[in-house]
Write a protein that holds these residues in place. Structure first.
Motif, PDB file in Angstrom:
ATOM      1  N   HIS A  67       0.821  -1.208   0.000  1.00  0.00           N
ATOM      2  CA  HIS A  67       0.000   0.000   0.000  1.00  0.00           C
ATOM      3  C   HIS A  67       0.859   1.264   0.000  1.00  0.00           C
ATOM      4  CE1 HIS A  67       0.482   1.516   4.132  1.00  0.00           C
ATOM      5  NE2 HIS A  67      -0.459   2.403   3.892  1.00  0.00           N
ATOM      6  N   TYR A  71       0.233   3.440  -6.984  1.00  0.00           N
ATOM      7  CA  TYR A  71      -0.471   2.405  -7.746  1.00  0.00           C
ATOM      8  C   TYR A  71      -0.103   2.369  -9.216  1.00  0.00           C
ATOM      9  CZ  TYR A  71      -3.676   5.902  -9.706  1.00  0.00           C
ATOM     10  OH  TYR A  71      -4.217   6.961 -10.377  1.00  0.00           O
ATOM     11  N   THR A 129      -4.542  -7.359 -12.941  1.00  0.00           N
ATOM     12  CA  THR A 129      -3.815  -6.099 -13.066  1.00  0.00           C
ATOM     13  C   THR A 129      -3.413  -5.854 -14.512  1.00  0.00           C
ATOM     14  OG1 THR A 129      -2.930  -6.456 -10.840  1.00  0.00           O
ATOM     15  CG2 THR A 129      -1.870  -4.767 -12.174  1.00  0.00           C
ATOM     16  N   SER A 316      -6.764   3.095 -12.441  1.00  0.00           N
ATOM     17  CA  SER A 316      -7.008   2.955 -11.000  1.00  0.00           C
ATOM     18  C   SER A 316      -8.396   2.399 -10.724  1.00  0.00           C
ATOM     19  CB  SER A 316      -6.818   4.306 -10.299  1.00  0.00           C
ATOM     20  OG  SER A 316      -7.667   5.289 -10.855  1.00  0.00           O
ATOM     21  N   MET A 368      -2.952  -3.195  -2.888  1.00  0.00           N
ATOM     22  CA  MET A 368      -3.064  -2.458  -4.146  1.00  0.00           C
ATOM     23  C   MET A 368      -4.264  -1.521  -4.117  1.00  0.00           C
ATOM     24  SD  MET A 368      -2.175  -5.749  -6.554  1.00  0.00           S
ATOM     25  CE  MET A 368      -2.186  -4.932  -8.139  1.00  0.00           C
ATOM     26  N   SER A 371      -3.474   1.414  -1.940  1.00  0.00           N
ATOM     27  CA  SER A 371      -2.586   2.328  -2.645  1.00  0.00           C
ATOM     28  C   SER A 371      -3.388   3.290  -3.517  1.00  0.00           C
ATOM     29  CB  SER A 371      -1.592   1.539  -3.508  1.00  0.00           C
ATOM     30  OG  SER A 371      -0.805   2.400  -4.297  1.00  0.00           O
ATOM     31  N   VAL A 372      -4.420   2.762  -4.173  1.00  0.00           N
ATOM     32  CA  VAL A 372      -5.284   3.613  -4.991  1.00  0.00           C
ATOM     33  C   VAL A 372      -6.065   4.586  -4.124  1.00  0.00           C
ATOM     34  CG1 VAL A 372      -7.261   3.632  -6.560  1.00  0.00           C
ATOM     35  CG2 VAL A 372      -5.489   1.895  -6.822  1.00  0.00           C
TER      36      VAL A 372
END
Length: 397
Positions: A67, A71, A129, A316, A368, A371-372
């Motif tokens: 995190h 991203y 991803t 994202s 992930m 992180s966004v």
């Protein structure tokens, strides 16, 4: 501790749900692992609890580390990881660990360390991803099916073909999630129909080939067919031992449950601490506990949708949907199997069931998403130069 919480970024509600699920998991895992302890002779359930604790600690370390990564780096990293996933799946297919004498070659044993790792779960995160990256690149372009065949569907079908021989349920879930992701990403419906038809045709050919040459894929196709037949034949009370024990556990729990650690069916369910842990939870905590647990996953779904909505870039948005929805979808499938709304699949309950790979990959996906959702990232648009894997490596070094 205060400094630690200051370094936590992203959606605090997602952090809270992950933490609550992890903390709650100790009680049912400790209770349900008693049959494993006696099965292996020493009767010591503490070691299973410590093992689960170690899995969760490593998982949350992965979550925290991931995190912290902006991203947009996941664009390039997905390209780097894709060939590595291919190699891991090939190794798993050729040398996968056989468990209990069955053809369950889903795991590879990590040298020196000694633990096993299920490569298909990593493949699912990487593939989602990669698909999110590709869809974000073509979002404003007029495309033809031929143009997307190799760069988009080539990796998808290759990965699914490597997973399918040993794990049909995971293959089906990944394919369903990819289909949903490309639909959300605006992929033309007429092309998507072609892909669905091709997928069904390939699955049919695989089943027919496996039935014609049973020595190539022993047990697996017959296992799938028997599970579907047992699910459809409601009069066969002995066709699926696990489902019957699971329903007995749920019926015994009633509204309030028997109490923590008082499950009886944990001594009879073969996968009581993993695949059928929801049945043990309902037996011990009742329907109240089961609905609260379901509510946590549905609340997680709500936060995922909210994070995706607030994100500015297409990548994202698709990343959150691509790696987040499978977590909730897997949880609902696990619960549906326990109450016989779905055939037995072997899917665990994310962050609650025992099992290292499932926990680690769930934490990777949540990292992930966080992180966004971090404020510093939501306000930034996707950075195209980070789509280049060489740029990602050079900046990291």
């Amino acid at each position: 501790m205060r400094a630690f919480f200051k370094n936590i970024q992203g959606d605090r509600y997602i952090w809270a749900v992950a933490g609550l699920l992890a903390i709650f998991s100790f009680m049912p895992v400790y209770s349900a692992s008693s049959n494993l302890a006696y099965l292996y002779g020493d009767g010591n359930t503490i070691k299973f609890l410590f093992k689960h604790f170690a899995h969760l600690m490593l998982g949350f370390a992965i979550l925290y580390g991931v995190h912290k990564i902006p991203y947009h780096y996941f664009r390039g990293l997905s390209i780097i990881a894709l060939p590595l996933v291919f190699v891991l799946l090939l190794v798993t297919l050729a040398q996968g660990t056989t468990i209990g004498g069955a053809n369950a070659s889903r795991w590879i044993r990590v040298p020196l360390v000694g633990f096993t790792f299920q490569t298909s779960t990593l493949a699912g995160v990487v593939l989602m991803t990669y698909v999110a990256r590709y869809l974000s690149r073509i979002k404003d372009k007029a495309i033809t099916f031929k143009e997307t065949l190799l760069p988009l569907w080539g990796p998808v079908f290759l990965i699914l073909a490597l997973i399918l021989p040993a794990n049909f349920s995971t293959t089906a879930i990944i394919f369903a999630m990819v289909t949903l992701l490309v639909f959300v990403g605006g992929y033309p419906l007429r092309y998507l129909g072609i892909v669905l038809g091709a997928g069904l045709l390939m699955l049919t050919l695989f089943v027919l080939s496996a039935k014609a040459f049973p020595g190539v894929f022993p047990n697996r196709v017959d296992t799938w067919i028997s599970r579907v037949e047992n699910f459809s034949d409601k009069t066969d009370t002995e066709g699926d031992y696990q489902i019957e024990r699971s329903k007995i556990a749920i019926a015994s729990g009633g509204i309030k449950g028997l109490g923590p650690g008082k499950s009886v069916q944990k001594n009879f369910l073969p996968q009581s601490s993993s695949d059928f842990i929801f049945a043990i939870i309902v037996e011990e905590w009742g329907l109240v506990g089961g609905f609260i647990l379901m509510g946590l996953y549905l609340f997680l779904l709500y936060r995922l949708v909210l994070v995706a909505h607030k994100s500015e870039g297409m990548f994202s948005k698709l990343l959150v949907i691509g790696v987040g929805l499978p977590i909730v979808f897997q949880a609902l499938i696990n619960m549906a199997v326990a109450v016989e709304l779905f055939p037995v699949t072997g899917q665990t309950l994310p962050l609650v069931s025992s099992g290292g790979t499932s926990i680690w990959m769930t934490c990777l996906a949540l990292g992930m998403i966080l992180s966004v959702s971090a404020k510093r990232e939501i306000k930034e648009k996707d950075i195209e130069e980070n789509d280049n894997p060489l740029a990602v490596l050079s900046e990291a070094l």
